[in-house]
Write a protein that holds these residues in place. Structure first.
Motif, PDB file in Angstrom:
ATOM      1  N   LEU A 104      58.511  31.145  59.153  1.00  0.00           N
ATOM      2  CA  LEU A 104      58.239  32.574  58.963  1.00  0.00           C
ATOM      3  C   LEU A 104      57.453  32.850  57.685  1.00  0.00           C
ATOM      4  O   LEU A 104      56.474  33.601  57.706  1.00  0.00           O
ATOM      5  CB  LEU A 104      59.545  33.357  58.991  1.00  0.00           C
ATOM      6  CG  LEU A 104      60.178  33.474  60.372  1.00  0.00           C
ATOM      7  CD1 LEU A 104      61.591  34.026  60.281  1.00  0.00           C
ATOM      8  CD2 LEU A 104      59.331  34.329  61.280  1.00  0.00           C
ATOM      9  N   LEU A 105      57.867  32.271  56.580  1.00  0.00           N
ATOM     10  CA  LEU A 105      57.169  32.561  55.323  1.00  0.00           C
ATOM     11  C   LEU A 105      55.769  31.964  55.278  1.00  0.00           C
ATOM     12  O   LEU A 105      54.862  32.568  54.707  1.00  0.00           O
ATOM     13  CB  LEU A 105      57.995  32.100  54.122  1.00  0.00           C
ATOM     14  CG  LEU A 105      59.199  32.976  53.815  1.00  0.00           C
ATOM     15  CD1 LEU A 105      59.995  32.407  52.647  1.00  0.00           C
ATOM     16  CD2 LEU A 105      58.791  34.403  53.532  1.00  0.00           C
ATOM     17  N   LEU A 127      52.515  34.222  54.542  1.00  0.00           N
ATOM     18  CA  LEU A 127      51.580  33.873  53.466  1.00  0.00           C
ATOM     19  C   LEU A 127      50.197  33.505  54.017  1.00  0.00           C
ATOM     20  O   LEU A 127      49.336  33.066  53.281  1.00  0.00           O
ATOM     21  CB  LEU A 127      52.133  32.710  52.639  1.00  0.00           C
ATOM     22  CG  LEU A 127      53.370  33.039  51.817  1.00  0.00           C
ATOM     23  CD1 LEU A 127      54.015  31.758  51.305  1.00  0.00           C
ATOM     24  CD2 LEU A 127      53.013  33.971  50.680  1.00  0.00           C
ATOM     25  N   MET A 128      49.992  33.692  55.306  1.00  0.00           N
ATOM     26  CA  MET A 128      48.744  33.403  56.011  1.00  0.00           C
ATOM     27  C   MET A 128      48.364  31.931  55.943  1.00  0.00           C
ATOM     28  O   MET A 128      47.202  31.560  55.790  1.00  0.00           O
ATOM     29  CB  MET A 128      47.589  34.285  55.530  1.00  0.00           C
ATOM     30  CG  MET A 128      46.564  34.454  56.627  1.00  0.00           C
ATOM     31  SD  MET A 128      45.540  35.916  56.561  1.00  0.00           S
ATOM     32  CE  MET A 128      44.644  35.733  55.063  1.00  0.00           C
ATOM     33  N   ARG A 129      49.376  31.088  56.037  1.00  0.00           N
ATOM     34  CA  ARG A 129      49.170  29.645  56.085  1.00  0.00           C
ATOM     35  C   ARG A 129      50.152  29.050  57.097  1.00  0.00           C
ATOM     36  O   ARG A 129      50.908  28.141  56.778  1.00  0.00           O
ATOM     37  CB  ARG A 129      49.393  29.000  54.705  1.00  0.00           C
ATOM     38  CG  ARG A 129      48.390  29.368  53.669  1.00  0.00           C
ATOM     39  CD  ARG A 129      47.033  28.734  54.004  1.00  0.00           C
ATOM     40  NE  ARG A 129      46.035  29.045  52.995  1.00  0.00           N
ATOM     41  CZ  ARG A 129      45.186  30.069  53.061  1.00  0.00           C
ATOM     42  NH1 ARG A 129      45.248  30.915  54.061  1.00  0.00           N
ATOM     43  NH2 ARG A 129      44.284  30.266  52.122  1.00  0.00           N
ATOM     44  N   GLY A 130      50.167  29.586  58.300  1.00  0.00           N
ATOM     45  CA  GLY A 130      51.151  29.225  59.308  1.00  0.00           C
ATOM     46  C   GLY A 130      51.306  27.742  59.535  1.00  0.00           C
ATOM     47  O   GLY A 130      50.371  27.057  59.949  1.00  0.00           O
ATOM     48  N   TYR A 131      52.486  27.262  59.264  1.00  0.00           N
ATOM     49  CA  TYR A 131      52.811  25.841  59.396  1.00  0.00           C
ATOM     50  C   TYR A 131      52.715  25.427  60.859  1.00  0.00           C
ATOM     51  O   TYR A 131      53.286  26.060  61.736  1.00  0.00           O
ATOM     52  CB  TYR A 131      54.218  25.591  58.850  1.00  0.00           C
ATOM     53  CG  TYR A 131      54.645  24.154  58.903  1.00  0.00           C
ATOM     54  CD1 TYR A 131      54.121  23.216  58.023  1.00  0.00           C
ATOM     55  CD2 TYR A 131      55.565  23.733  59.845  1.00  0.00           C
ATOM     56  CE1 TYR A 131      54.512  21.889  58.074  1.00  0.00           C
ATOM     57  CE2 TYR A 131      55.973  22.408  59.902  1.00  0.00           C
ATOM     58  CZ  TYR A 131      55.431  21.501  59.021  1.00  0.00           C
ATOM     59  OH  TYR A 131      55.816  20.197  59.079  1.00  0.00           O
ATOM     60  N   GLY A 132      51.974  24.350  61.113  1.00  0.00           N
ATOM     61  CA  GLY A 132      51.902  23.776  62.451  1.00  0.00           C
ATOM     62  C   GLY A 132      51.192  24.641  63.467  1.00  0.00           C
ATOM     63  O   GLY A 132      51.524  24.593  64.648  1.00  0.00           O
ATOM     64  N   MET A 133      50.215  25.447  63.051  1.00  0.00           N
ATOM     65  CA  MET A 133      49.514  26.305  64.002  1.00  0.00           C
ATOM     66  C   MET A 133      48.026  26.315  63.694  1.00  0.00           C
ATOM     67  O   MET A 133      47.594  25.912  62.620  1.00  0.00           O
ATOM     68  CB  MET A 133      50.075  27.731  63.961  1.00  0.00           C
ATOM     69  CG  MET A 133      49.873  28.436  62.636  1.00  0.00           C
ATOM     70  SD  MET A 133      50.510  30.125  62.599  1.00  0.00           S
ATOM     71  CE  MET A 133      49.415  30.946  63.720  1.00  0.00           C
ATOM     72  N   SER A 134      47.268  26.817  64.630  1.00  0.00           N
ATOM     73  CA  SER A 134      45.821  26.924  64.444  1.00  0.00           C
ATOM     74  C   SER A 134      45.506  27.906  63.325  1.00  0.00           C
ATOM     75  O   SER A 134      46.037  29.013  63.288  1.00  0.00           O
ATOM     76  CB  SER A 134      45.171  27.409  65.743  1.00  0.00           C
ATOM     77  OG  SER A 134      43.838  27.810  65.501  1.00  0.00           O
ATOM     78  N   MET A 184      61.104  28.261  65.111  1.00  0.00           N
ATOM     79  CA  MET A 184      61.450  27.063  64.347  1.00  0.00           C
ATOM     80  C   MET A 184      60.796  25.884  65.037  1.00  0.00           C
ATOM     81  O   MET A 184      60.420  25.972  66.214  1.00  0.00           O
ATOM     82  CB  MET A 184      62.957  26.892  64.227  1.00  0.00           C
ATOM     83  CG  MET A 184      63.722  26.813  65.516  1.00  0.00           C
ATOM     84  SD  MET A 184      65.478  26.746  65.228  1.00  0.00           S
ATOM     85  CE  MET A 184      65.851  25.158  65.948  1.00  0.00           C
ATOM     86  N   GLY A 185      60.615  24.820  64.315  1.00  0.00           N
ATOM     87  CA  GLY A 185      59.925  23.657  64.845  1.00  0.00           C
ATOM     88  C   GLY A 185      60.475  23.198  66.182  1.00  0.00           C
ATOM     89  O   GLY A 185      61.676  23.121  66.368  1.00  0.00           O
ATOM     90  N   GLY A 186      59.573  22.940  67.128  1.00  0.00           N
ATOM     91  CA  GLY A 186      59.966  22.435  68.430  1.00  0.00           C
ATOM     92  C   GLY A 186      60.302  23.489  69.457  1.00  0.00           C
ATOM     93  O   GLY A 186      60.470  23.177  70.636  1.00  0.00           O
TER      94      GLY A 186
END
Length: 191
Positions: free
Chosen positions: A63-64, A68-75, A35-37
């Motif tokens: 997680l979703l 979905l191969m669009r990871g939030y907040g990641m490279s 989760m964020g942080g």
């Protein structure tokens, strides 16, 4: 239940069973909060040891988006890695699905894709809700799978049978926890 509470409960259970470990520790189960942080999320430690059994607990956005191969907040270079790890040899448990909004049909579609396209290891989804309606899972691709045998408790007989099986499983788990406590107290007595 909040992510932090769930993570702590799982760590307590695994610790009492004597199998809790850190990432990369052989023959142990690691627990990661996504989760964020959270440090686990920033460092991506959970993805560094794909051979290790692990429990991932997180928010649906974290997680979703990775599933979905669009990871939030990641490279974006890590998107395929996280996508692959979350779809292979994984058990997804979605709690309080009546609160998931559009994420609920998304999870059903992802389950259909895993079943239709195959995975390298067994992967399944479990949707948990006291008010689950079968039609909530009727997406274009999952409808066929749901009709082919997804267990939905439509009748009280099925619910009662499932409750009896769960009670047996919980009794076994309680016995294992008592043994673990007894062993721990015996070790403390020897020290």
């Amino acid at each position: 239940m909040r992510v932090e509470q769930t993570v702590q409960n799982i760590r307590d259970w695994l610790s009492r069973l004597g199998v809790l470990g850190d990432a990369g520790e052989p023959d142990r189960v690691a627990v990661h909060a996504l989760m964020g942080g959270e440090a686990d999320l920033r460092r991506g430690v959970w993805a560094a040891y794909p051979e290790q059994d692990a429990v991932l607990v997180g928010t649906q956005d974290m997680l979703l988006s990775r599933a979905l191969m669009r990871g939030y907040g990641m490279s974006r270079y890590q998107w395929p890695v996280h996508h692959a790890l979350l779809h292979n040899d994984a058990l997804w448990v979605f709690d309080e699905v009546q609160l998931m909004g559009p994420a609920l049909p998304t999870t059903a579609q992802l389950e259909a894709f895993r079943r239709d396209l195959g995975t390298t290891g067994p992967s399944r989804s479990i949707w948990v809700s006291a008010t689950l309606q079968a039609e909530w899972l009727d997406t274009v691709d999952f409808r066929r799978h749901r009709q082919d045998g997804v267990a939905l408790a439509d009748h009280l007989d099925h619910v009662a049978a499932a409750a009896r099986e769960l009670a047996k499983a919980l009794a076994w788990l309680e016995a294992l926890l008592r043994i673990a406590d007894w062993r721990a107290s015996a070790r403390e007595g020897e020290a």
